[in-house]
Design an enzyme around this catalytic site. Sequence first.
Site, PDB file in Angstrom:
ATOM      1  N   ASN A 129       0.780  -1.246   0.000  1.00  0.00           N
ATOM      2  CA  ASN A 129       0.000   0.000   0.000  1.00  0.00           C
ATOM      3  C   ASN A 129       0.812   1.297   0.000  1.00  0.00           C
ATOM      4  OD1 ASN A 129       0.731  -0.653   2.654  1.00  0.00           O
ATOM      5  ND2 ASN A 129      -1.011   0.422   3.512  1.00  0.00           N
ATOM      6  N   GLU A 140       5.107  -4.472  12.027  1.00  0.00           N
ATOM      7  CA  GLU A 140       4.118  -3.382  11.916  1.00  0.00           C
ATOM      8  C   GLU A 140       2.934  -3.966  11.168  1.00  0.00           C
ATOM      9  OE1 GLU A 140       4.736  -0.480  13.212  1.00  0.00           O
ATOM     10  OE2 GLU A 140       6.892  -0.570  13.529  1.00  0.00           O
ATOM     11  N   CYS A 165      -3.027   1.395   6.827  1.00  0.00           N
ATOM     12  CA  CYS A 165      -3.089   0.703   8.118  1.00  0.00           C
ATOM     13  C   CYS A 165      -3.645   1.617   9.202  1.00  0.00           C
ATOM     14  CB  CYS A 165      -1.706   0.205   8.504  1.00  0.00           C
ATOM     15  SG  CYS A 165      -0.467   1.513   8.456  1.00  0.00           S
ATOM     16  N   GLU A 223       8.754   2.694  13.995  1.00  0.00           N
ATOM     17  CA  GLU A 223       9.458   3.239  12.830  1.00  0.00           C
ATOM     18  C   GLU A 223       9.368   4.751  12.912  1.00  0.00           C
ATOM     19  OE1 GLU A 223       7.861   1.064   9.355  1.00  0.00           O
ATOM     20  OE2 GLU A 223       9.585  -0.254   9.624  1.00  0.00           O
TER      21      GLU A 223
END
Length: 497
Positions: free
Chosen positions: A170, A267, A301, A477
């Site tokens: 994505n 993640e 997400c 991150e």
Amino acid sequence: MTVTGGSDGVAERHGGLEVPPGRLFIGGQWRAAADGSVTEILDPATGAVMTTVPRAGVRDAARAVEAARIAFDEGSWSGMNPRERGRILLRAAELLRGRAAEFAALESVNAGKPITFTRNIDVPTLIETFEYYGALASGIEGAARPTGRPALAYTRREPVGVVAAITPFNFPLILSATKIAPALAAGNTVVHKPAEETPLSALRLAEVLRDAGVPDGVHNVVTGDGTAGESLVRDPRVDKVAFTGSTSVGRRVAQAASERLAKVTIELGGKGANIIFADADIVAAIQTAIQAFVFNTGQFCMSGSRLLVERPVYRDVVEALADACGHIPVGDPFAEDTVVGPMAGPRHLAKVRSYLDRAASDGSVRVLGGGNTPADSGGFYLAPTVLDGVTQYSPYVQEEIFGPVLTVQPFDTEEEAVRLANGTPYGLAAGLQTGDIGRAHRVAAALRAGIVWVNGWAVLDVAMPFGGCKQSGYGRENGPEGLEEYLQTKSVVVALG
Ligand code: NAP
């Protein structure tokens, strides 16, 4: 990489952009897969085959790990002064800036993202990430530690080793950068496995890193399906796995990595709750709610895919959302006014449609919006859709749909809003819209999520860490925390006399 031009129509539709056939990038060389197999890459706007990339298998993954292992152990990168590594990453950022238009077009053509978004969000974020970690590299240093013993003691901050970076479909460029930039800044070597459907920009990024001065073998790219990803995770020569993707695959990755005690950050998915309190600026809150669920065609997400609305304003908000769905421009990613492009691939479209089909036959759910997609394009389009009348434990509320679909639920008290917001297995992003500053901080503290937005959504910056709790994964991150994930500390103690 040899550029021979894309398949029929692609170059014409996208202002002369050439879509090259991919090659694996291993040890500084462009290669075909060992068994010669390839994956066809589709244009999400038409469904046509644009080009092919190699489908790396176990042998290719092993070869890439070997190149990364040799490069790490040989030490020209891992032992380089961090400031010099930083300079190379800053040079990469400069090269990317010079090729920004090309990268934006490539990302749009492969992932179906609107060009205004890749130009203004994806590519600037990519460049900033290399700048940020390029600058941060010069701050990598150990410390002298007084011990109270006749000894000189100090710490060294060292790279972890070979990193397998596995990324989803994505945000191909952004999520590659959030791994590759800090991993390289810290002195690691990398094997990157981009998503099967959207690997093209990762291959171009390899060209740029090589041109910036990243030595052969330090950064490698293997395209293909989960077979290559799984081989990387299981390879004992890989020291750390940095994975972004679905919770189901992430669980398998974490299990396989932990069997051999490799470091891992994962993640994963999300089901972000966006709470509108009646004391909010309602017009602005509705605008925010729309952006929060349609951004990146809902393939985000951190999408605000669950809206919780305080009862006194509930009906007005739902009707405004239903009305807005019919006016959001859905179409060709290269049209300047497009807000919602096609989904990245047919399997994602089919998954989202299956939820909508189920909702349509569920008597208690009102399906609002939808329709309104480019006719006969062959592309993977889906118009923004709102589901009203859903219950907390329905699949629409509990499962990540990952498309432009919003569930809406009413609430009566602040406590109920927090309970509903926290009431899914996920914990990635959340937000609230309110005019009460005390409530803003109280609710932000109570929400179980890696990031919380107040009076806005998806305000992200490379300096701010993000990551999940609960089933959304672990590790962070971005920010200095993102660099820490790629470093380890060694203590050195020198006895004095
Ligand atoms: P996915 O199916 O889990 O795939 C992610 C990556 O893992 C792809 O490169 C995939 O390769 C690879 N892979 C598949 N099976 C593997 C295995 N057994 N071992 C190792 N690697 C394997 O996810 P996706 O559909 O691409 O992406 C959507 C998901 O990512 C959503 O759940 C979304 O929420 C999540 N996501 C999370 C974040 C975050 O920061 N938390 C950010 C973006 C997306 P193939 O593509 O070849 O299958």
